[in-house]
Write an enzyme that holds these catalytic residues in place. Structure first.
Site, PDB file in Angstrom:
ATOM      1  N   CYS A 170     -20.905 -10.699  -8.930  1.00 14.65           N
ATOM      2  CA  CYS A 170     -21.921 -11.013  -7.923  1.00 14.65           C
ATOM      3  C   CYS A 170     -21.375 -12.054  -6.952  1.00 14.65           C
ATOM      4  O   CYS A 170     -20.504 -12.848  -7.297  1.00 14.65           O
ATOM      5  CB  CYS A 170     -23.231 -11.426  -8.573  1.00 14.65           C
ATOM      6  SG  CYS A 170     -23.309 -13.109  -9.170  1.00 14.65           S
ATOM      7  N   ASN A 195      11.017   1.651   2.188  1.00 16.46           N
ATOM      8  CA  ASN A 195       9.830   1.960   2.989  1.00 16.46           C
ATOM      9  C   ASN A 195      10.069   3.262   3.743  1.00 16.46           C
ATOM     10  O   ASN A 195      11.206   3.602   4.059  1.00 16.46           O
ATOM     11  CB  ASN A 195       9.571   0.828   3.991  1.00 16.46           C
ATOM     12  CG  ASN A 195       8.088   0.596   4.244  1.00 16.46           C
ATOM     13  OD1 ASN A 195       7.323   0.377   3.310  1.00 16.46           O
ATOM     14  ND2 ASN A 195       7.669   0.644   5.490  1.00 16.46           N
ATOM     15  N   HIS A 202      -3.966  -9.734  -4.035  1.00 21.45           N
ATOM     16  CA  HIS A 202      -5.182  -9.447  -3.260  1.00 21.45           C
ATOM     17  C   HIS A 202      -6.334  -9.019  -4.159  1.00 21.45           C
ATOM     18  O   HIS A 202      -7.279  -8.387  -3.698  1.00 21.45           O
ATOM     19  CB  HIS A 202      -4.889  -8.406  -2.182  1.00 21.45           C
ATOM     20  CG  HIS A 202      -4.051  -8.951  -1.057  1.00 21.45           C
ATOM     21  ND1 HIS A 202      -3.376  -8.168  -0.150  1.00 21.45           N
ATOM     22  CD2 HIS A 202      -3.790 -10.233  -0.695  1.00 21.45           C
ATOM     23  CE1 HIS A 202      -2.729  -8.941   0.724  1.00 21.45           C
ATOM     24  NE2 HIS A 202      -2.951 -10.193   0.401  1.00 21.45           N
ATOM     25  N   THR A 206       0.388   5.534  -1.604  1.00 23.19           N
ATOM     26  CA  THR A 206      -0.022   6.660  -0.738  1.00 23.19           C
ATOM     27  C   THR A 206       0.300   8.005  -1.394  1.00 23.19           C
ATOM     28  O   THR A 206      -0.434   8.975  -1.203  1.00 23.19           O
ATOM     29  CB  THR A 206       0.650   6.596   0.653  1.00 23.19           C
ATOM     30  OG1 THR A 206       2.061   6.514   0.483  1.00 23.19           O
ATOM     31  CG2 THR A 206       0.163   5.414   1.470  1.00 23.19           C
ATOM     32  N   ALA A 222       0.801  -1.223   0.000  1.00 23.77           N
ATOM     33  CA  ALA A 222       0.000   0.000   0.000  1.00 23.77           C
ATOM     34  C   ALA A 222       0.840   1.283   0.000  1.00 23.77           C
ATOM     35  O   ALA A 222       0.401   2.320  -0.498  1.00 23.77           O
ATOM     36  CB  ALA A 222      -0.923  -0.012   1.206  1.00 23.77           C
ATOM     37  N   ASP A 278      -5.581  -1.406  -6.490  1.00 23.60           N
ATOM     38  CA  ASP A 278      -5.981  -0.191  -7.207  1.00 23.60           C
ATOM     39  C   ASP A 278      -5.761  -0.257  -8.718  1.00 23.60           C
ATOM     40  O   ASP A 278      -6.243   0.599  -9.462  1.00 23.60           O
ATOM     41  CB  ASP A 278      -5.261   1.039  -6.622  1.00 23.60           C
ATOM     42  CG  ASP A 278      -3.741   0.848  -6.498  1.00 23.60           C
ATOM     43  OD1 ASP A 278      -3.138   0.238  -7.395  1.00 23.60           O
ATOM     44  OD2 ASP A 278      -3.164   1.318  -5.487  1.00 23.60           O
TER      45      ASP A 278
HETATM   46  P1  OAD Z   1       0.435  -1.542   5.304  1.00 22.30           P
HETATM   47  O1  OAD Z   1      -0.433  -0.358   5.528  1.00 22.30           O
HETATM   48  O2  OAD Z   1       0.384  -2.629   6.294  1.00 22.30           O
HETATM   49  O3  OAD Z   1       1.941  -1.076   5.151  1.00 22.30           O
HETATM   50  C1  OAD Z   1       2.286  -0.037   4.289  1.00 22.30           C
HETATM   51  C2  OAD Z   1       3.718   0.365   4.565  1.00 22.30           C
HETATM   52  O4  OAD Z   1       4.090   1.327   3.611  1.00 22.30           O
HETATM   53  C3  OAD Z   1       3.915   0.984   5.946  1.00 22.30           C
HETATM   54  O5  OAD Z   1       5.040   0.401   6.577  1.00 22.30           O
HETATM   55  C4  OAD Z   1       4.159   2.463   5.639  1.00 22.30           C
HETATM   56  O6  OAD Z   1       5.090   3.077   6.521  1.00 22.30           O
HETATM   57  C5  OAD Z   1       4.757   2.395   4.254  1.00 22.30           C
HETATM   58  N1  OAD Z   1       4.507   3.603   3.447  1.00 22.30           N
HETATM   59  C6  OAD Z   1       3.429   4.402   3.412  1.00 22.30           C
HETATM   60  N2  OAD Z   1       3.568   5.365   2.496  1.00 22.30           N
HETATM   61  C7  OAD Z   1       4.784   5.187   1.944  1.00 22.30           C
HETATM   62  C8  OAD Z   1       5.514   5.852   0.926  1.00 22.30           C
HETATM   63  N3  OAD Z   1       5.029   6.918   0.283  1.00 22.30           N
HETATM   64  N4  OAD Z   1       6.729   5.354   0.594  1.00 22.30           N
HETATM   65  C9  OAD Z   1       7.247   4.284   1.225  1.00 22.30           C
HETATM   66  N5  OAD Z   1       6.612   3.619   2.200  1.00 22.30           N
HETATM   67  C10 OAD Z   1       5.394   4.045   2.543  1.00 22.30           C
HETATM   68  O7  OAD Z   1       0.085  -2.078   3.829  1.00 22.30           O
HETATM   69  P2  OAD Z   1       0.447  -3.505   3.190  1.00 22.30           P
HETATM   70  O8  OAD Z   1       1.677  -4.058   3.766  1.00 22.30           O
HETATM   71  O9  OAD Z   1       0.352  -3.339   1.733  1.00 22.30           O
HETATM   72  O10 OAD Z   1      -5.021  -6.655   2.373  1.00 22.30           O
HETATM   73  O11 OAD Z   1      -0.790  -4.328   3.688  1.00 22.30           O
HETATM   74  C11 OAD Z   1      -0.959  -5.630   3.253  1.00 22.30           C
HETATM   75  C12 OAD Z   1      -2.422  -5.952   3.164  1.00 22.30           C
HETATM   76  O12 OAD Z   1      -3.071  -5.612   4.394  1.00 22.30           O
HETATM   77  C13 OAD Z   1      -3.186  -5.173   2.138  1.00 22.30           C
HETATM   78  O13 OAD Z   1      -3.041  -5.687   0.824  1.00 22.30           O
HETATM   79  C14 OAD Z   1      -4.593  -5.305   2.618  1.00 22.30           C
HETATM   80  C15 OAD Z   1      -4.384  -5.065   4.078  1.00 22.30           C
HETATM   81  O14 OAD Z   1      -5.310  -5.653   4.930  1.00 22.30           O
HETATM   82  C16 OAD Z   1      -6.274  -6.901   1.994  1.00 22.30           C
HETATM   83  O15 OAD Z   1      -7.093  -6.034   1.881  1.00 22.30           O
HETATM   84  C17 OAD Z   1      -6.530  -8.343   1.747  1.00 22.30           C
END
Ligand code: OAD
Length: 244
Positions: free
Chosen positions: A130, A210, A122, A31, A27, A107
């Site tokens: 549906c 990150n 994901h 951002t 994610a 996205d």
């Molecule tokens: P997280 O929200 O858990 O982690 C996102 C990471 O990106 C965090 O460590 C932030 O510090 C970092 N971050 C944010 N903005 C940033 C930027 N501009 N540059 C670099 N780093 C940045 O998101 P995910 O690890 O993707 O699943 O989460 C995994 C899954 O959890 C998602 O796919 C979703 C969620 O529940 C489902 O919906 C199934």
């Protein structure tokens, strides 16, 4: 690491020499496009319990809440676009610098920016169907609360908590990651299983980009702290003289 190199210079050198580079995004990759992540300070799961709105149970037992949450996510997505970092990754694929993208994001921004080989672990928000039969529908149908012609309610094409990952994407992701000589992991807290196991499956060099450090980062060959878009632009300057 060669101490004469900055982390970005070292990463660029590895990518340049690599016979196969795979990018694994979370994610934090989106951002800077305006889409909130889940677990950092302003993340979605700091305000909302995912089990209440993003689980199979929520969809089946409290559809209104589920629908409200995903309608908001669709509306956010409508306002946002891929950023320069997504475009650079797509250009790297065209130049042969990247083999594939494995993403947790729903996205669709990697494809929108031009990346071809993208494995969505994901699912994809816009692949609305549906609930009962998987008949296709549109995002607008979902937002308007329409039902399918078969009478079933609609859902976005994302993997909900309590559901299996799409097996094709999962198998392909393992295949490309196992073959990679460089794995670039960008913007993920690496907290969600089973996808957080994928970076452990490569024999290649591992680079973690990150904005904050997470416990799993300690296992990486190279860690670059900062914003995904900025760092990708910097790497692009080093690799391609800034062109994309
Ligand atoms: P997280 O929200 O858990 O982690 C996102 C990471 O990106 C965090 O460590 C932030 O510090 C970092 N971050 C944010 N903005 C940033 C930027 N501009 N540059 C670099 N780093 C940045 O998101 P995910 O690890 O993707 O699943 O989460 C995994 C899954 O959890 C998602 O796919 C979703 C969620 O529940 C489902 O919906 C199934």
């Amino acid at each position: 690491m060669n101490q004469e190199h900055t982390p970005e210079e070292q990463a660029a050198a590895w990518i340049k020499e690599s016979s196969s580079t795979v990018v694994f995004t979370g994610a934090g990759m989106s951002t800077e496009s305006g889409i909130p992540d889940f677990r950092s300070k302003n993340g979605l799961w700091t305000k909302t319990d995912p089990m209440e709105v993003a689980s199979a149970e929520a969809m089946n037992q409290q559809y209104d809440l589920f629908h409200e949450f995903y309608t908001l996510r669709f509306k956010t997505l409508e306002r946002c676009h891929p950023h320069k970092g997504h475009e650079i990754l797509a250009a790297w694929e065209r130049r042969g610098l990247v083999d594939a993208i494995v993403t947790q994001n729903v996205d669709g921004f990697h494809q929108q920016a031009g990346s071809q080989k993208v494995y969505e672990l994901h699912g994809a928000l816009k692949k609305v169907c549906c609930i009962d039969h998987g008949h296709q529908a549109t995002s607008d149908d979902f937002i308007m609360g329409k039902r399918c012609v078969c009478g079933s309610r609609l859902r976005p094409g994302v993997v909900l908590f309590g559901e299996m990952l799409p097996q094709d994407a999962w198998k392909k992701a393992i295949e490309v990651i196992q073959q990679a000589s460089v794995l670039l992991v960008i913007g993920t807290s690496l907290q969600v299983s089973p996808v957080n196991q994928l970076p452990l499956m490569t024999a290649g060099k591992t680079i973690f980009i990150n904005q904050e450090m997470v416990p799993a980062a300690s296992g990486y060959d190279l860690v670059i702290k900062g914003k995904a878009g900025d760092i990708i632009c910097h790497l692009n300057d080093l690799l391609c003289g800034g062109s994309s």
